[in-house]
Enzyme design. Structure first.
Site, PDB file in Angstrom:
ATOM      1  CG  ASP A  82      -1.756   0.960   1.539  1.00 61.70           C
ATOM      2  OD1 ASP A  82      -2.418   1.399   0.210  1.00 61.70           O
ATOM      3  OD2 ASP A  82      -2.505   1.386   2.403  1.00 61.70           O
ATOM      4  CG  HIS A  83      -0.287   4.773   0.223  1.00 62.49           C
ATOM      5  ND1 HIS A  83      -0.829   5.897  -0.619  1.00 62.49           N
ATOM      6  CD2 HIS A  83      -1.397   4.270   1.110  1.00 62.49           C
ATOM      7  CE1 HIS A  83      -2.109   6.071  -0.520  1.00 62.49           C
ATOM      8  NE2 HIS A  83      -2.403   5.110   0.507  1.00 62.49           N
ATOM      9  N   GLY A 181      -7.568   8.592   7.031  1.00 65.66           N
ATOM     10  CA  GLY A 181      -7.821   9.239   8.593  1.00 65.66           C
ATOM     11  C   GLY A 181      -9.048   9.298   8.884  1.00 65.66           C
ATOM     12  CB  ALA A 218     -13.103   3.771   1.222  1.00 68.80           C
ATOM     13  CB  SER A 219     -12.044   4.352   7.148  1.00 68.92           C
ATOM     14  OG  SER A 219     -11.397   3.028   7.275  1.00 68.92           O
ATOM     15  CG  ASN A 259      -7.345   1.033  -0.259  1.00 69.52           C
ATOM     16  OD1 ASN A 259      -7.617   0.056  -1.094  1.00 69.52           O
ATOM     17  ND2 ASN A 259      -6.227   1.579  -0.563  1.00 69.52           N
ATOM     18  CG  ASP A 261      -4.970   1.491   8.383  1.00 68.31           C
ATOM     19  OD1 ASP A 261      -5.404   0.663   9.136  1.00 68.31           O
ATOM     20  OD2 ASP A 261      -3.939   1.942   8.113  1.00 68.31           O
TER      21      ASP A 261
END
Ligand code: G3H
Ligand code: 13P
Ligand code: ZN
Length: 315
Positions: A82-83, A181, A218-219, A259, A261
């Site tokens: 990721d990234h 975030g 996308a949380s 995604n 996190d």
């Protein structure tokens, strides 16, 4: 069944109008929670590792635990960087058995992003690994790099077509209003779906059929997890995420990878805070990490059925 690339997953997801969840992993409990959750829903899943996670756990531990999860669950898993910041990190991951890598050149100027992405694509493809790249700039904090809302830029549809044509990248992460975030929107949540449709329209017209789009940041920032954190001594004020219905809409369009996190972090923190709040004399890590694992597994199962729509994608 095996550690696989995302190619087949995305082909099926595009046609089936659902998305595959990409969850960030950092330790054994998160890996078990995500893969057991996916297995319970008979869903393919992507486990993704940031540069800080690579530093924290080490690639050898991560890959060994992911291989154990493949064996335990029997579902299709993709292991993704990721990234990725540079070709060296992409190479390190490919050499260690990752099946997909992201090169994030979104902070470079356009031509540099094209050139560096192409270098990663050429290398990864020669090893049978797929590549995701990013165009446009998301706001928020990721891998200690912070981008303010004022410096965020949405993806330009013409540039997206030029970028995909010139780099040969397998999937494209776009900026349409999501951010990394727990503090995504000050007011009302808003995503630029017209832009998403323009981007996929241009790709389709140019012959890139069913091209998979990726949504970072996308949380949903679940209010219940935030409330538990705050009830048990946390201080997370003003947090907000992407509403589930917007993610469902994106999944039904060309978005094939979503995604998450922050939602995992919040679930883990909520479960551990609750554990200690209710059992102040507890000090066995298996107790609080076990609670965290259960809570994350529930979250992953709910994401698969209520947001991604990827249940039974292993059929
Ligand atoms: O998009 C970035 C992910 O949330 C990873 O965060 O670099 O702190 O592991 P991290
Ligand atoms: P969130 O911060 O919304 O979970 O986004 C995670 C992400 O995009 C990882 O690449
Ligand atoms: Zn991201």
């Amino acid at each position: 069944m095996a550690l696989v690339t995302t190619k087949n997953m995305f082909d099926k997801a595009f046609l089936g109008k659902y998305a595959i969840g990409a969850f960030n992993i950092n330790n054994m409990e998160i890996i078990q929670a995500v893969t057991r959750g996916a297995a319970a829903k008979n869903s393919a899943v992507i486990l993704q590792v940031s540069r800080s996670a690579l530093k924290y756990a080490g690639p050898k531990y991560l890959i060994a635990m992911v291989e154990a999860a493949v064996e335990e669950t029997g579902i299709d898993l993709a292991l993704h960087l990721d990234h990725g910041p540079d070709i060296e990190t992409a190479k390190l991951c490919v050499e260690n058995g990752f099946t997909s890598v992201m090169f994030d050149g979104s902070h470079f100027d356009y031509e540099e992003n094209v050139a560096k992405t192409k270098e990663v694509v050429d290398y990864a493809h020669s090893k049978g690994v797929v590549v995701e790249a990013e165009l446009g700039k998301l706001a928020g904090v990721e891998d200690e790099v912070s981008v303010s809302a004022a410096n965020a830029t949405y993806t330009d549809p013409d540039q997206a077509l030029d970028f995909v044509s010139r780099t040969g990248v397998d999937s494209l992460a776009i900026a349409i209003g999501t951010s990394h975030g727990a503090y995504k929107f000050k007011g009302e949540a808003k995503l630029d779906f017209d832009r998403l449709e323009k981007i996929t329209g241009k790709l389709e017209a140019a012959g890139f059929k069913n091209y998979p789009i990726v949504l970072h940041g996308a949380s949903s920032v679940d209010a219940e997890a935030v409330a538990i954190c705050n009830q048990y001594g946390g201080k997370i004020d003003g947090a907000s995420g992407i509403p589930a219905e917007m993610l469902r809409k994106a999944s039904a369009l060309a978005v094939c990878k979503i995604n998450m996190d922050t939602d995992i972090r919040l679930a883990m923190t909520a479960a551990i805070r609750k554990h200690f709040g209710e059992k102040p004399s507890s000090f066995d890590p298996r107790g609080y990490l076990g609670d965290a694992r259960d809570f994350i597994q529930k979250l992953v199962e709910a994401k698969i059925t209520d947001v991604l729509g990827s249940q039974d994608s292993m059929k």
